[in-house]
Design an enzyme around this catalytic site. Structure first.
Site, PDB file in Angstrom:
ATOM      1  N   LYS A 153       1.042  -7.278   3.178  1.00  0.00           N
ATOM      2  CA  LYS A 153       1.332  -8.374   2.259  1.00  0.00           C
ATOM      3  C   LYS A 153       1.429  -7.957   0.786  1.00  0.00           C
ATOM      4  O   LYS A 153       2.104  -8.624   0.001  1.00  0.00           O
ATOM      5  CB  LYS A 153       0.291  -9.483   2.413  1.00  0.00           C
ATOM      6  CG  LYS A 153       0.373 -10.197   3.752  1.00  0.00           C
ATOM      7  CD  LYS A 153      -0.618 -11.343   3.828  1.00  0.00           C
ATOM      8  CE  LYS A 153      -0.532 -12.050   5.175  1.00  0.00           C
ATOM      9  NZ  LYS A 153      -1.400 -13.226   5.244  1.00  0.00           N
ATOM     10  N   ASP A 196       0.606 -18.713   2.131  1.00  0.00           N
ATOM     11  CA  ASP A 196      -0.752 -18.654   2.692  1.00  0.00           C
ATOM     12  C   ASP A 196      -1.721 -19.584   1.974  1.00  0.00           C
ATOM     13  O   ASP A 196      -2.478 -20.328   2.601  1.00  0.00           O
ATOM     14  CB  ASP A 196      -1.307 -17.228   2.627  1.00  0.00           C
ATOM     15  CG  ASP A 196      -0.843 -16.359   3.785  1.00  0.00           C
ATOM     16  OD1 ASP A 196      -0.506 -16.903   4.855  1.00  0.00           O
ATOM     17  OD2 ASP A 196      -0.830 -15.125   3.617  1.00  0.00           O
TER      18      ASP A 196
END
Length: 283
Positions: A71, A107
């Site tokens: 990420k 997220d």
């Protein structure tokens, strides 16, 4: 659906991916919306990330998700990131248009929606203790700080990483944020000043389902305990917290809500979140 050269590809880049429910969730959403698209898992070891991303940009992909451990690293290979993802310093969703890759982060929004809907509470004014300092932690922590959490603690086995994230949060949001070493006494002291505990690490994920990032003795019934791990649905940490009388929030709603946000980034169509929930609950 008949797969052809007109079928758009989306997928998930990470390693390992045997636990992931994202393909069943996203493919159910595509089917419900009658879209000629498929979502596939693509296991990518860290040393191969650049090669795979360069290849995908030349194929029939118009987007993909990114998960552990890529990420943060993925940002090196993007042409652009939106302002929110830049603030977080991590990307979990990429849209490809005209050969250019743009990064987003869904997220934190997914976690916040999950927390508020499952607790009936708001994060504003809460003291939050976050385990982990990777990409998921950055997204969740920064989002909660931007949504007026009162104070934050970042705890990681590598203290320098916790300290770096805490400094970033303070600099970008102005809220009080402290790094905590992975020492039981230090953790215990910080948890006495905590309302919400969040595990953003992969500890407790299948197949290591009996592992917990914290000893049960450190938990207190005053806490709301959240885990972003969704396989198993109820991790060892959440089971321990429940036994202690804590309110708990499972990781599955965050998975669905961040996935719904990603779906909308790729398609510009409102995501059928109820269909996505049904898909993962039946998985």
């Amino acid at each position: 659906m008949i797969i052809s050269t007109k079928t758009k590809l989306t997928g998930l880049l990470g390693y390992p991916l045997g636990h992931s429910m994202s393909p069943v969730m996203q493919n159910a959403a595509f089917e419900y919306c009658s879209m000629n698209r498929i979502y596939i898992p693509v296991e990518v070891k860290p040393e191969n990330l650049e090669t795979v991303v360069r290849g995908i940009s030349k194929m029939n992909f118009d987007g993909f998700n990114v998960t552990i451990p890529h990420k943060i690293e993925i940002m090196k290979y993007l042409d652009e990131t939106d302002e929110y993802a830049r603030c977080i310093g991590a990307v979990n969703t990429v849209k490809i248009k005209d050969g250019r890759l743009k990064g987003y982060n869904t997220d934190g929004i997914g976690f916040l929606r999950s927390f508020e809907e499952n607790t009936g509470d708001r994060i504003e004014g809460k003291s939050v203790f976050v385990l982990g300092s990777g990409g998921a932690s950055r997204a969740v922590s920064m989002t909660l700080a931007l949504n007026k959490a009162k104070k934050m603690y970042i705890c990681n086995r590598t203290f320098d990483k916790a300290s770096s994230l805490a400094d970033d949060i303070k600099r970008q949001t102005g809220i009080r944020c402290e790094a905590v070493s992975f020492d039981p006494e230090e953790i215990k002291k910080a948890l006495q000043d905590t309302d919400v505990l969040i595990n953003t690490t992969s500890v407790g994920m299948s197949p290591n389902m009996e592992e917990s990032p914290l000893d049960k003795s450190l938990l207190d019934k005053r806490l709301t305990v959240c885990d972003i791990v969704y396989n198993p649905r109820k991790t060892r940490l959440l089971k321990d917290a429940e036994e202690k009388g804590c309110r708990i929030v499972e990781g599955l709603p965050m998975l669905v809500y961040q996935g719904a946000e990603a779906f909308e980034v790729w398609t510009d169509v409102k995501a059928p979140a109820d269909v996505m929930f049904e898909a993962v609950e039946d998985f």
